[in-house]
Design a protein around this motif. Structure first.
Motif, PDB file in Angstrom:
ATOM      1  N   ARG B   6       0.852  -1.153  -0.198  1.00 42.45           N
ATOM      2  CA  ARG B   6      -0.240  -0.078   0.197  1.00 42.45           C
ATOM      3  C   ARG B   6       0.656   1.542  -0.180  1.00 42.45           C
ATOM      4  N   GLY B   7       2.164   1.700   0.060  1.00 40.35           N
ATOM      5  CA  GLY B   7       2.740   2.808   0.160  1.00 40.35           C
ATOM      6  C   GLY B   7       3.930   2.912  -0.600  1.00 40.35           C
ATOM      7  N   ASN B   8       4.122   2.068  -1.768  1.00 37.20           N
ATOM      8  CA  ASN B   8       4.863   2.089  -2.465  1.00 37.20           C
ATOM      9  C   ASN B   8       4.703   2.483  -3.472  1.00 37.20           C
ATOM     10  N   ARG B   9       3.582   2.506  -4.512  1.00 36.53           N
ATOM     11  CA  ARG B   9       2.665   2.517  -5.492  1.00 36.53           C
ATOM     12  C   ARG B   9       2.697   3.523  -5.953  1.00 36.53           C
ATOM     13  N   PRO B  10       3.314   3.322  -7.552  1.00 42.17           N
ATOM     14  CA  PRO B  10       2.587   4.947  -8.238  1.00 42.17           C
ATOM     15  C   PRO B  10       1.349   5.879  -7.538  1.00 42.17           C
ATOM     16  N   LEU B  11       1.704   6.833  -7.472  1.00 44.52           N
ATOM     17  CA  LEU B  11       0.332   8.195  -7.477  1.00 44.52           C
ATOM     18  C   LEU B  11      -0.143   8.494  -8.807  1.00 44.52           C
ATOM     19  N   SER B  12      -1.281   8.853  -8.998  1.00 45.87           N
ATOM     20  CA  SER B  12      -1.556   9.296 -10.611  1.00 45.87           C
ATOM     21  C   SER B  12      -1.794  11.312 -10.262  1.00 45.87           C
ATOM     22  N   PRO B  13      -1.216  11.657 -10.395  1.00 46.38           N
ATOM     23  CA  PRO B  13      -0.836  12.845 -10.600  1.00 46.38           C
ATOM     24  C   PRO B  13      -1.992  13.500  -9.784  1.00 46.38           C
ATOM     25  N   HIS B  14      -2.090  14.626  -8.891  1.00 45.47           N
ATOM     26  CA  HIS B  14      -2.870  15.869  -8.693  1.00 45.47           C
ATOM     27  C   HIS B  14      -2.290  17.122  -8.594  1.00 45.47           C
ATOM     28  N   LEU B  15      -3.273  17.947  -9.153  1.00 50.49           N
ATOM     29  CA  LEU B  15      -3.095  19.198  -9.607  1.00 50.49           C
ATOM     30  C   LEU B  15      -2.167  20.179  -8.852  1.00 50.49           C
ATOM     31  N   GLN B  16      -2.447  19.870  -7.797  1.00 51.09           N
ATOM     32  CA  GLN B  16      -1.598  20.534  -6.286  1.00 51.09           C
ATOM     33  C   GLN B  16      -0.169  20.329  -6.209  1.00 51.09           C
ATOM     34  N   VAL B  17      -0.458  18.972  -5.976  1.00 52.29           N
ATOM     35  CA  VAL B  17       2.027  18.408  -6.389  1.00 52.29           C
ATOM     36  C   VAL B  17       1.727  18.085  -7.762  1.00 52.29           C
ATOM     37  N   TYR B  18       1.194  18.758  -8.976  1.00 53.45           N
ATOM     38  CA  TYR B  18       1.952  18.106  -9.895  1.00 53.45           C
ATOM     39  C   TYR B  18       2.916  19.489 -10.743  1.00 53.45           C
ATOM     40  N   LYS B  19       4.024  18.858 -11.278  1.00 54.68           N
ATOM     41  CA  LYS B  19       4.927  20.637 -12.488  1.00 54.68           C
ATOM     42  C   LYS B  19       4.407  19.959 -13.483  1.00 54.68           C
ATOM     43  N   LEU B  20       2.639  21.206 -13.971  1.00 50.13           N
ATOM     44  CA  LEU B  20       2.396  21.392 -14.336  1.00 50.13           C
ATOM     45  C   LEU B  20       3.261  21.236 -15.832  1.00 50.13           C
ATOM     46  N   PRO B  21       3.220  20.791 -17.367  1.00 45.51           N
ATOM     47  CA  PRO B  21       4.033  21.107 -18.477  1.00 45.51           C
ATOM     48  C   PRO B  21       3.705  22.297 -19.217  1.00 45.51           C
ATOM     49  N   ILE B  22       4.490  22.859 -19.119  1.00 45.19           N
ATOM     50  CA  ILE B  22       4.460  24.054 -20.431  1.00 45.19           C
ATOM     51  C   ILE B  22       3.463  24.739 -21.201  1.00 45.19           C
ATOM     52  N   ALA B  23       3.115  22.996 -21.934  1.00 43.83           N
ATOM     53  CA  ALA B  23       1.612  23.732 -22.898  1.00 43.83           C
ATOM     54  C   ALA B  23       0.617  23.695 -21.340  1.00 43.83           C
ATOM     55  N   ALA B  24       0.274  23.081 -19.990  1.00 47.49           N
ATOM     56  CA  ALA B  24      -0.771  23.385 -19.448  1.00 47.49           C
ATOM     57  C   ALA B  24      -0.088  25.081 -19.103  1.00 47.49           C
ATOM     58  N   VAL B  25       0.798  25.369 -18.935  1.00 41.21           N
ATOM     59  CA  VAL B  25       0.262  26.497 -17.962  1.00 41.21           C
ATOM     60  C   VAL B  25       0.281  27.709 -19.009  1.00 41.21           C
ATOM     61  N   THR B  26       0.728  27.284 -20.286  1.00 41.56           N
ATOM     62  CA  THR B  26       0.197  28.211 -21.087  1.00 41.56           C
ATOM     63  C   THR B  26      -1.021  28.248 -21.538  1.00 41.56           C
ATOM     64  N   SER B  27      -1.845  27.367 -21.020  1.00 38.87           N
ATOM     65  CA  SER B  27      -3.014  27.241 -21.634  1.00 38.87           C
ATOM     66  C   SER B  27      -3.634  27.268 -20.305  1.00 38.87           C
ATOM     67  N   ILE B  28      -3.352  27.252 -19.219  1.00 34.06           N
ATOM     68  CA  ILE B  28      -4.317  27.941 -18.512  1.00 34.06           C
ATOM     69  C   ILE B  28      -4.233  29.604 -18.566  1.00 34.06           C
ATOM     70  N   LEU B  29      -2.832  30.306 -19.025  1.00 31.14           N
ATOM     71  CA  LEU B  29      -2.455  31.498 -18.633  1.00 31.14           C
ATOM     72  C   LEU B  29      -3.730  32.120 -20.010  1.00 31.14           C
ATOM     73  N   THR B  30      -3.617  31.304 -20.945  1.00 32.95           N
ATOM     74  CA  THR B  30      -4.583  32.288 -21.940  1.00 32.95           C
ATOM     75  C   THR B  30      -6.248  32.344 -21.634  1.00 32.95           C
ATOM     76  N   ARG B  31      -6.665  31.379 -20.161  1.00 33.78           N
ATOM     77  CA  ARG B  31      -7.953  32.210 -19.478  1.00 33.78           C
ATOM     78  C   ARG B  31      -8.079  33.181 -18.411  1.00 33.78           C
ATOM     79  N   ILE B  32      -6.856  33.186 -17.885  1.00 38.14           N
ATOM     80  CA  ILE B  32      -6.855  33.899 -17.352  1.00 38.14           C
ATOM     81  C   ILE B  32      -6.655  35.162 -16.833  1.00 38.14           C
ATOM     82  N   THR B  33      -5.367  35.272 -18.265  1.00 35.95           N
ATOM     83  CA  THR B  33      -5.066  36.422 -18.880  1.00 35.95           C
ATOM     84  C   THR B  33      -6.319  37.169 -19.602  1.00 35.95           C
ATOM     85  N   GLY B  34      -7.553  36.478 -20.515  1.00 38.80           N
ATOM     86  CA  GLY B  34      -8.714  36.916 -20.750  1.00 38.80           C
ATOM     87  C   GLY B  34      -9.595  37.522 -20.066  1.00 38.80           C
ATOM     88  N   HIS B  35      -9.907  36.792 -19.100  1.00 39.47           N
ATOM     89  CA  HIS B  35     -10.329  37.549 -18.033  1.00 39.47           C
ATOM     90  C   HIS B  35      -9.832  38.927 -17.278  1.00 39.47           C
TER      91      HIS B  35
END
Lengths: 128, 130
Positions: B6-35
């Motif tokens: 139970r202690g040594n399995r790979p965990l599914s990535p969670h947004l708060q601990v997952y290092k976003l790829p650059i394409a994901a950062v630029t994607s969410i920034l599109t929405r943030i800058t628009g608003h």
């Protein structure tokens, strides 16, 4: 008896029966804004720093007035449709309806304010 | 069942601990800058309405627009506008099925980031010398 084929009834329609109109409207307004953005930045950049009479006379001219009006109108319509997507993604139930209504009211209020100011500047300039 | 690791399995990535790829950062920034852009539009529309409201109203709005607060808001808005424009152009290409590979998306992400900063600097230079 329905004479329309199932394929015809389904083409272009999502489960909301309104299909891709929203996406197409965003595409059209995005293309317009690609053209309007540099024009608007140049217009506003030239106007900031002018005295009040200068600002009124400047936006009273056709090109600055039309570019600014178009940018605010097309930009806020694009904004309202964009917020709609964000609201649909993150907000639910009654709060969603309230947020959509607030966004549309806000968008048209900003458009009206800008159009009123620009129209008044054009009329003042004619009077001069 | 009892000896399940139970202690040594790979965990599914969670947004708060997952290092976003650059394409994901630029994607969410599109929405943030628009608003966020609405702040710049509100400031400029207030300034336009103040100009036709009277000398005192314009003096107040013009002071804010030309103060350091106005400078930060409008420079930020100029960057957000350029960023959102470039990211929006990328979306038009995405819609046409162009640039969807991971490597291409990574390159276009950096092009948007660098391009938006360069265009903002050009805008500022044109504003101050123009």
């Amino acid at each position: 008896m329905r004479y329309i084929t199932p394929r015809k009834a389904a083409t272009g329609m999502g489960s909301a029966r309104s299909g891709t109109q929203h996406h197409w409207a965003m595409t059209v307004s995005a293309c317009a804004l690609v053209l309007l953005t540099p024009a608007f930045l140049l217009v506003v950049g030239s106007a900031i720093g002018l005295p009040r009479e200068g600002v009124i006379a400047y936006f009273g001219r056709p090109y600055p007035g039309i570019v600014t009006a178009l940018f605010v109108i097309v930009g806020m319509v694009h904004f309202m449709k964009g917020t709609r997507i964000m609201i649909d993604d993150y907000i639910y139930n009654t709060e969603r309806k309230v947020a959509i209504i607030a966004s549309v009211i806000f968008g048209w209020a900003v458009i009206s304010a800008a159009v009123f100011a620009l129209a008044k500047m054009a009329f003042i300039t004619i009077a001069i | 069942m009892a000896d399940v690791n139970r202690g040594n399995r790979p965990l599914s990535p969670h947004l708060q601990v997952y290092k976003l790829p650059i394409a994901a950062v630029t994607s969410i920034l599109t929405r943030i800058t628009g608003h966020a852009l609405v702040a710049g539009v509100l400031l400029l529309v207030w300034w336009l309405v103040a100009a036709v409201s009277g000398p005192e109203a314009f003096a107040c709005a013009d002071w804010v627009v030309r103060s350091w607060i106005g400078f930060i808001v409008l420079t930020g808005a100029a960057w957000a506008l350029w960023y959102h424009t470039l990211a929006g152009i990328r979306h038009l290409f995405y819609d046409a099925g162009i640039g969807l590979e991971i490597d291409e998306a990574r390159k276009s992400s950096w092009a948007i980031i660098i391009g938006s900063v360069v265009l903002t600097l050009i805008s500022l230079i044109l504003f101050f010398i123009g």
